[in-house]
Design an enzyme around this catalytic site. Structure first.
Site, mmCIF file in Angstrom:
data_model
loop_
_atom_site.group_PDB
_atom_site.id
_atom_site.type_symbol
_atom_site.label_atom_id
_atom_site.label_comp_id
_atom_site.label_asym_id
_atom_site.label_seq_id
_atom_site.Cartn_x
_atom_site.Cartn_y
_atom_site.Cartn_z
ATOM 1 N N SER A 1 0.869 -1.180 0.000
ATOM 2 C CA SER A 1 0.000 0.000 0.000
ATOM 3 C C SER A 1 0.904 1.228 0.000
ATOM 4 C CB SER A 1 -0.952 -0.002 1.197
ATOM 5 O OG SER A 1 -0.253 -0.213 2.395
ATOM 6 N N GLU B 1 1.173 5.511 0.596
ATOM 7 C CA GLU B 1 0.557 6.689 1.237
ATOM 8 C C GLU B 1 0.999 7.966 0.523
ATOM 9 O OE1 GLU B 1 0.484 6.683 5.549
ATOM 10 O OE2 GLU B 1 1.102 8.787 5.532
ATOM 11 N N ASP C 1 -2.401 15.391 15.555
ATOM 12 C CA ASP C 1 -1.677 16.283 16.471
ATOM 13 C C ASP C 1 -2.225 17.680 16.303
ATOM 14 O OD1 ASP C 1 0.297 14.441 17.535
ATOM 15 O OD2 ASP C 1 1.058 14.363 15.481
ATOM 16 N N PHE D 1 11.874 14.638 10.499
ATOM 17 C CA PHE D 1 10.658 13.822 10.663
ATOM 18 C C PHE D 1 10.808 12.860 11.837
ATOM 19 C CE2 PHE D 1 9.011 13.675 5.958
ATOM 20 C CZ PHE D 1 8.721 15.029 6.030
ATOM 21 N N HIS E 1 3.677 -0.908 3.864
ATOM 22 C CA HIS E 1 2.968 0.350 3.582
ATOM 23 C C HIS E 1 4.038 1.430 3.400
ATOM 24 C CE1 HIS E 1 -0.323 3.334 3.925
ATOM 25 N NE2 HIS E 1 0.539 4.055 4.620
HETATM 26 P P1 FAD Z 1 -3.752 7.568 19.717
HETATM 27 O O1 FAD Z 1 -3.848 6.136 19.420
HETATM 28 O O2 FAD Z 1 -4.960 8.248 20.270
HETATM 29 O O3 FAD Z 1 -2.536 7.754 20.735
HETATM 30 C C1 FAD Z 1 -1.985 9.049 21.027
HETATM 31 C C2 FAD Z 1 -1.299 9.026 22.384
HETATM 32 O O4 FAD Z 1 -2.285 8.946 23.410
HETATM 33 C C3 FAD Z 1 -0.358 7.835 22.608
HETATM 34 O O5 FAD Z 1 0.720 8.286 23.389
HETATM 35 C C4 FAD Z 1 -1.218 6.854 23.391
HETATM 36 O O6 FAD Z 1 -0.435 5.974 24.200
HETATM 37 C C5 FAD Z 1 -2.076 7.799 24.233
HETATM 38 N N1 FAD Z 1 -3.394 7.275 24.541
HETATM 39 C C6 FAD Z 1 -4.242 6.611 23.728
HETATM 40 N N2 FAD Z 1 -5.390 6.298 24.360
HETATM 41 C C7 FAD Z 1 -5.275 6.782 25.617
HETATM 42 C C8 FAD Z 1 -6.123 6.797 26.753
HETATM 43 N N3 FAD Z 1 -7.334 6.246 26.729
HETATM 44 N N4 FAD Z 1 -5.666 7.391 27.888
HETATM 45 C C9 FAD Z 1 -4.424 7.957 27.939
HETATM 46 N N5 FAD Z 1 -3.578 7.981 26.884
HETATM 47 C C10 FAD Z 1 -4.001 7.409 25.738
HETATM 48 N N6 FAD Z 1 -1.245 12.577 11.519
HETATM 49 C C11 FAD Z 1 -2.023 13.448 10.851
HETATM 50 O O7 FAD Z 1 -2.231 14.576 11.327
HETATM 51 N N7 FAD Z 1 -2.597 13.133 9.635
HETATM 52 C C12 FAD Z 1 -2.438 11.922 9.065
HETATM 53 O O8 FAD Z 1 -2.966 11.668 7.983
HETATM 54 C C13 FAD Z 1 -1.628 10.958 9.757
HETATM 55 N N8 FAD Z 1 -1.457 9.717 9.261
HETATM 56 C C14 FAD Z 1 -0.748 8.787 9.976
HETATM 57 C C15 FAD Z 1 -0.639 7.480 9.489
HETATM 58 C C16 FAD Z 1 0.078 6.513 10.194
HETATM 59 C C17 FAD Z 1 0.149 5.112 9.654
HETATM 60 C C18 FAD Z 1 0.746 6.866 11.405
HETATM 61 C C19 FAD Z 1 1.556 5.853 12.156
HETATM 62 C C20 FAD Z 1 0.637 8.163 11.905
HETATM 63 C C21 FAD Z 1 -0.108 9.127 11.201
HETATM 64 N N9 FAD Z 1 -0.270 10.428 11.686
HETATM 65 C C22 FAD Z 1 -1.041 11.342 11.001
HETATM 66 C C23 FAD Z 1 0.378 10.845 12.948
HETATM 67 C C24 FAD Z 1 -0.550 10.662 14.159
HETATM 68 O O9 FAD Z 1 -1.689 11.468 14.025
HETATM 69 C C25 FAD Z 1 0.217 11.045 15.399
HETATM 70 O O10 FAD Z 1 1.227 10.085 15.657
HETATM 71 C C26 FAD Z 1 -0.599 11.311 16.643
HETATM 72 O O11 FAD Z 1 0.240 11.919 17.615
HETATM 73 C C27 FAD Z 1 -1.206 10.075 17.291
HETATM 74 O O12 FAD Z 1 -2.232 9.566 16.586
HETATM 75 P P2 FAD Z 1 -2.825 8.120 16.985
HETATM 76 O O13 FAD Z 1 -3.989 7.898 16.127
HETATM 77 O O14 FAD Z 1 -1.756 7.105 16.995
HETATM 78 O O15 FAD Z 1 -3.288 8.448 18.499
#
Ligand code: FAD
Length: 276
Positions: free
Chosen positions: A7, A9, A100, A207, A257
């Site tokens: 895949s 991105e 973020d 990055f 990916h």
């Molecule tokens: P989460 O899974 O919510 O985790 C974020 C943090 O919160 C972690 O430290 C986790 O341990 C903590 N956490 C989770 N749940 C809880 C809880 N219940 N209580 C306390 N702490 C908790 N960013 C963008 O802006 N746009 C994109 O298109 C994008 N694409 C991405 C694609 C991939 C494959 C990856 C790996 C990252 C991508 N990112 C993107 C970056 C991502 O948005 C950031 O890494 C962001 O900081 C975390 O997103 P997440 O969905 O992993 O968050």
């Protein structure tokens, strides 16, 4: 052996030049027959239209196109409207993220974590979407502890994700350990390694600093020693990332990916070397 699923991105281009360049990139990568392509999303909806346009443009060409969707800074109504838009356009694959918050941007929004977004997507749309979530073999930079981060990863998968894509990494053992630890927590969905081709030293270091991916010292030192010699950086980067992919495939990774950064050359060369 099961064939490796690829895949790719992309990010939504902002200019006509960028749109044209992305079409060329796509044309070059399509012979590799990706299972799906994905398009990133700016937190708070900053690329909402661009992500939609790019996804629809790709879907029009018969590609399975998956928009990323992040919940930070958005209301449930905003998110519902975006999901409706994708559904009405026949899009059935989505990458669910927290995102973020850009500095200076005020409110966190109604959903705080990706796990809450996954639950929301399931509550609003049932089984319509194949939902991907993000995993962090070297742990999310804001996580309280590796254990807590793994538990949070398991929580978002159990909220209804079908598969996961990892942050990029250059330490294969971190990925193997992450997959083993996630399995022990009952995560049974495919965890596909995210692959970052190396083409630019300063960009890679920037990055990696931001997203918490470690560039091994020996790789960083070698890259740095090439200075402005882009060809040497490209050749060495190709060796390092191809070796990494080979190890991952040999150990049974379900797919690769690629973070293409909207360029085709490096991804294509790696896949050719791997005979994919
Ligand atoms: P989460 O899974 O919510 O985790 C974020 C943090 O919160 C972690 O430290 C986790 O341990 C903590 N956490 C989770 N749940 C809880 C809880 N219940 N209580 C306390 N702490 C908790 N960013 C963008 O802006 N746009 C994109 O298109 C994008 N694409 C991405 C694609 C991939 C494959 C990856 C790996 C990252 C991508 N990112 C993107 C970056 C991502 O948005 C950031 O890494 C962001 O900081 C975390 O997103 P997440 O969905 O992993 O968050």
């Amino acid at each position: 052996m099961k064939p490796i699923e690829l895949s790719f991105e992309f990010f939504p281009p902002k200019t006509q030049d960028g749109i044209d360049k992305l079409r060329v990139t796509r044309a070059e990568l399509m012979p590799l027959k990706p299972k799906f392509v994905s398009v990133t999303f700016g937190a708070g909806g900053s690329t909402q239209q661009g992500t939609l346009d790019t996804v629809l443009d790709m879907a029009k060409d018969g590609l399975e196109a998956a928009p990323h969707l992040s919940c930070i800074g958005s209301s449930k109504n905003d998110l519902r409207a975006i999901l409706d838009q994708y559904r009405s356009n026949g899009i059935r694959h989505i990458v669910a993220l927290r995102g973020d918050l850009p500095s200076g941007m005020g409110s966190v929004g109604e959903l705080r974590y990706a796990s809450e977004l996954v639950s929301f997507i399931r509550a609003e749309t049932g089984d319509w979407f194949h939902v991907e979530v993000a995993g962090y073999p070297e742990y999310h930079p804001q996580s309280r502890s590796p254990k807590h981060d793994l538990e949070n990863f398991a929580r978002k998968v159990k909220a209804g994700a079908n598969s996961a894509i990892t942050q990029y990494f250059f330490n294969a053992d971190a990925y193997f350990r992450f997959v083993d630890d996630a399995r022990k927590l009952g995560v049974d969905v495919p965890i596909v390694p995210g692959i970052m081709p190396i083409t630019n030293f300063s960009q890679l270091m920037r990055f990696s600093e931001m997203c918490g991916a470690e560039v091994p010292r020996w790789v960083a030192r070698r890259l740095e020693s090439f200075g402005d010699d882009r060809e040497a950086i490209r050749a060495f980067g190709l060796d390092v990332v191809t070796d990494l992919c080979r190890r991952l495939i040999d150990a049974g990774a379900p797919g690769l990916h690629f973070y293409t950064l909207n360029g085709a050359a490096a991804t294509k060369s790696i896949c050719e070397r791997l005979a994919l």
